[in-house]
Motif scaffolding. Structure first.
Motif, mmCIF file in Angstrom:
data_model
loop_
_atom_site.group_PDB
_atom_site.id
_atom_site.type_symbol
_atom_site.label_atom_id
_atom_site.label_comp_id
_atom_site.label_asym_id
_atom_site.label_seq_id
_atom_site.Cartn_x
_atom_site.Cartn_y
_atom_site.Cartn_z
ATOM 1 N N LEU A 13 11.265 0.308 13.421
ATOM 2 C CA LEU A 13 10.944 -0.988 13.344
ATOM 3 C C LEU A 13 9.495 -0.905 13.176
ATOM 4 O O LEU A 13 9.108 -1.737 12.322
ATOM 5 N N LEU A 14 8.706 -0.204 14.077
ATOM 6 C CA LEU A 14 7.353 -0.253 13.848
ATOM 7 C C LEU A 14 6.693 0.197 12.626
ATOM 8 O O LEU A 14 5.839 -0.182 12.071
ATOM 9 N N PHE A 15 7.569 1.356 11.850
ATOM 10 C CA PHE A 15 7.178 1.864 10.429
ATOM 11 C C PHE A 15 7.480 0.869 9.480
ATOM 12 O O PHE A 15 6.489 0.659 8.805
ATOM 13 N N LEU A 16 8.574 0.161 9.864
ATOM 14 C CA LEU A 16 9.154 -1.006 8.797
ATOM 15 C C LEU A 16 7.925 -2.038 8.869
ATOM 16 O O LEU A 16 7.422 -2.582 7.790
ATOM 17 N N ALA A 17 7.227 -2.373 10.113
ATOM 18 C CA ALA A 17 6.514 -3.486 10.368
ATOM 19 C C ALA A 17 4.945 -3.349 9.564
ATOM 20 O O ALA A 17 4.505 -3.841 8.738
ATOM 21 N N ILE A 18 4.722 -1.918 9.759
ATOM 22 C CA ILE A 18 3.511 -1.316 9.046
ATOM 23 C C ILE A 18 3.578 -1.511 7.510
ATOM 24 O O ILE A 18 2.461 -1.849 6.908
ATOM 25 N N ALA A 19 4.862 -0.831 7.127
ATOM 26 C CA ALA A 19 4.942 -1.030 5.553
ATOM 27 C C ALA A 19 4.811 -2.458 4.947
ATOM 28 O O ALA A 19 4.253 -2.584 3.956
ATOM 29 N N MET A 20 5.450 -3.189 5.672
ATOM 30 C CA MET A 20 5.479 -4.571 5.464
ATOM 31 C C MET A 20 3.945 -5.137 5.278
ATOM 32 O O MET A 20 3.607 -5.759 4.214
ATOM 33 N N VAL A 21 3.241 -4.910 6.212
ATOM 34 C CA VAL A 21 1.699 -5.138 6.114
ATOM 35 C C VAL A 21 0.957 -4.984 5.047
ATOM 36 O O VAL A 21 0.455 -5.530 4.576
ATOM 37 N N LEU A 27 -0.031 -7.254 -2.099
ATOM 38 C CA LEU A 27 0.155 -8.515 -2.940
ATOM 39 C C LEU A 27 -0.851 -9.496 -2.918
ATOM 40 O O LEU A 27 -1.387 -10.127 -4.000
ATOM 41 N N ARG A 28 -1.533 -9.486 -1.665
ATOM 42 C CA ARG A 28 -2.661 -10.707 -1.697
ATOM 43 C C ARG A 28 -3.880 -10.215 -2.540
ATOM 44 O O ARG A 28 -4.337 -11.169 -3.255
ATOM 45 N N SER A 29 -4.114 -8.903 -2.243
ATOM 46 C CA SER A 29 -5.179 -8.420 -3.334
ATOM 47 C C SER A 29 -5.073 -8.641 -4.882
ATOM 48 O O SER A 29 -5.772 -9.100 -5.568
ATOM 49 N N ARG A 30 -3.701 -8.360 -5.187
ATOM 50 C CA ARG A 30 -3.359 -8.623 -6.481
ATOM 51 C C ARG A 30 -3.563 -9.912 -7.118
ATOM 52 O O ARG A 30 -3.957 -10.342 -7.991
ATOM 53 N N ALA A 31 -3.058 -11.018 -6.123
ATOM 54 C CA ALA A 31 -3.139 -12.331 -6.340
ATOM 55 C C ALA A 31 -4.534 -12.846 -6.472
ATOM 56 O O ALA A 31 -4.792 -13.701 -7.100
#
Lengths: 197, 240
Positions: A13-21, A27-31
């Motif tokens: 779960l921790l790995f998934l959370a870091i990956a999502m962040v 995505l934000r940088s690209r926007a």
């Protein structure tokens, strides 16, 4: 569930959370990059043509005089474009910081028309007239500044007519006549008087 | 019918009267003029508080439009002139909307010795006195001047009076300058005409609406006009 299984699930779960962040960050940088590319950029006026020295007659409200200022501008060879650029250089002084004769931002020349023989029609926008300080002295300084700058840099002009947004306007800002044709000789006498004070 | 019964005697008398009327002024130019000269026309100063009604003029402060200041100054100037024995008339004595042409028509009808338009501004230093800046050519037809150049015959006299007035005010050490401007209705006036723009000497625009400042300006102007009275008077010989 054993403590070992709980630890594995927690780590996943921790790995998934870091990956999502990290994914959201990307995505934000690209926007942001895309938004910057789409935003209209303010560019400097094109300095086409040759760089020439022009004479600007600048109104100074305090102490109520006209002063000559020489500036170098990249000017088009086409008479109309050249004259518009010179007038815009004058207005840039008035709308800029530490202006000697305050004009509201956005004051601009819409068009300049050369009508033979010797008549030039200058169509300014409403921001120029509406943002002009009201009073005989400041209005007369402004008109003299425009007419003298035109005649100093465009030989052959004998009369100047002003329009505001394409229409005649009775006065510039409540005092000085803005509907009649101004004769260059008449304004030259006044400019000499105003520049010698 | 009795009203068409014209007798030969009456007809002859009428014809004689018409001829006498035409001939009298030029029949004998060497003849001495009448021993009783016409009564001198009283000196009249026309004071025009600029703007008014729907035209507020410059908004000098958020609550003080130019039209109010010009009216206050005009009333004070009238009082000061009256105190010096000079009669004056206001073009407007209330919050009225008048076009420049209406102001010119009223003034031309009154035929004053001097017309003074009063203005107020936040820019400048003290007082600036303007004369008309006329276009070089117009639609003049011989002796008939176009409406926008009616001042042309009197402009030299307006300039002379402007110079005298500025000089007289400067003697009081009040900052005053002379200039020209394309301000209506100066162009359309037959009488000597000037416009006076009053501005603060301290840079604080509130000074222009202060009673003390207005009083000082009006007293200085009235003194200057009184000193010009001999040359202003219609019998002074210099007018038109």
């Amino acid at each position: 569930m054993t403590s070992r299984s709980l630890l594995v699930v927690t780590l996943c779960l921790l790995f998934l959370a870091i990956a999502m962040v990290l994914y959201v960050w990307q995505l934000r940088s690209r926007a942001q990059v895309e938004a910057t590319l789409q935003k209209p950029q303010i560019v400097a006026p094109p300095a086409t043509g040759t760089v020439r020295q022009v004479t600007l007659w600048v109104a100074h409200d305090d102490p109520g005089v006209l002063r000559v200022q020489a500036v170098s501008l990249g000017l088009s060879d086409e008479r109309q474009r050249k004259t518009e650029a010179i007038l815009r250089a004058l207005l840039a002084i008035y709308t800029g910081k530490d202006s000697p004769h305050h004009l509201a931002p956005g004051a601009d020349v819409r068009n300049v028309y050369f009508v033979d023989p010797g008549l030039v029609v200058v169509d300014v926008n409403a921001e120029l007239a509406d943002g002009q300080t009201s009073g005989i002295l400041p209005e007369q300084l402004m008109v003299a500044s425009l007419v003298q700058t035109l005649s100093s840099n465009s030989p052959g002009i004998s009369r100047v007519k002003f329009l505001v947004n394409g229409k005649e306007r009775e006065t510039l800002a409540g005092h000085v006549d803005f509907s009649s044709e101004y004769e260059v000789s008449q304004m030259s006498d006044l400019a000499r008087q105003l520049s010698s004070e | 019918m009795p009203w068409i019964n014209i007798t030969p005697k009456l007809l002859a008398a009428t014809i004689f009267a018409i001829f006498a009327g035409f001939q009298a002024p030029s029949s004998n130019p060497d003849a001495p003029e009448s021993s009783t000269p016409p009564a001198p026309k009283p000196l009249l100063i026309m004071i025009d508080p600029a703007h008014g009604g729907t035209d507020p003029g410059a908004l000098l402060t958020a609550s003080t439009p130019e039209k109010e200041i010009t009216l206050n100054v005009a009333r004070r100037l009238k009082q000061e002139l009256n105190a010096r024995g000079i009669s004056s008339q206001l073009v407007r004595d209330g919050d009225l909307t008048l076009t420049p042409d209406q102001r010119a028509a009223m003034t031309n009808a009154a035929d004053p010795a001097l017309y003074i338009a009063l203005h107020a501004s936040s820019l400048g230093n003290g007082m600036r006195v303007f004369t008309a800046l006329l276009p070089g050519s117009g639609d003049d037809k011989g002796p008939f001047l176009s409406w926008d150049r009616a001042q042309s015959a009197t402009l030299p006299r307006s300039k002379a009076l402007q110079a005298q007035l500025v000089s007289a005010v400067q003697k009081t050490r009040f900052p005053t300058q002379a200039s020209s401007a394309t301000v209506r209705p100066l162009n359309s006036l037959r009488s000597p005409a000037i416009a006076v723009e009053i501005s603060p000497t301290t840079g604080d625009v509130a000074q222009v609406s202060a009673n003390g400042y207005q009083q000082m300006v009006c007293a200085a102007l009235a003194n200057a006009i009184a000193s010009l009275a001999p040359s202003l008077h219609p019998t002074g010989g210099a007018r038109r």
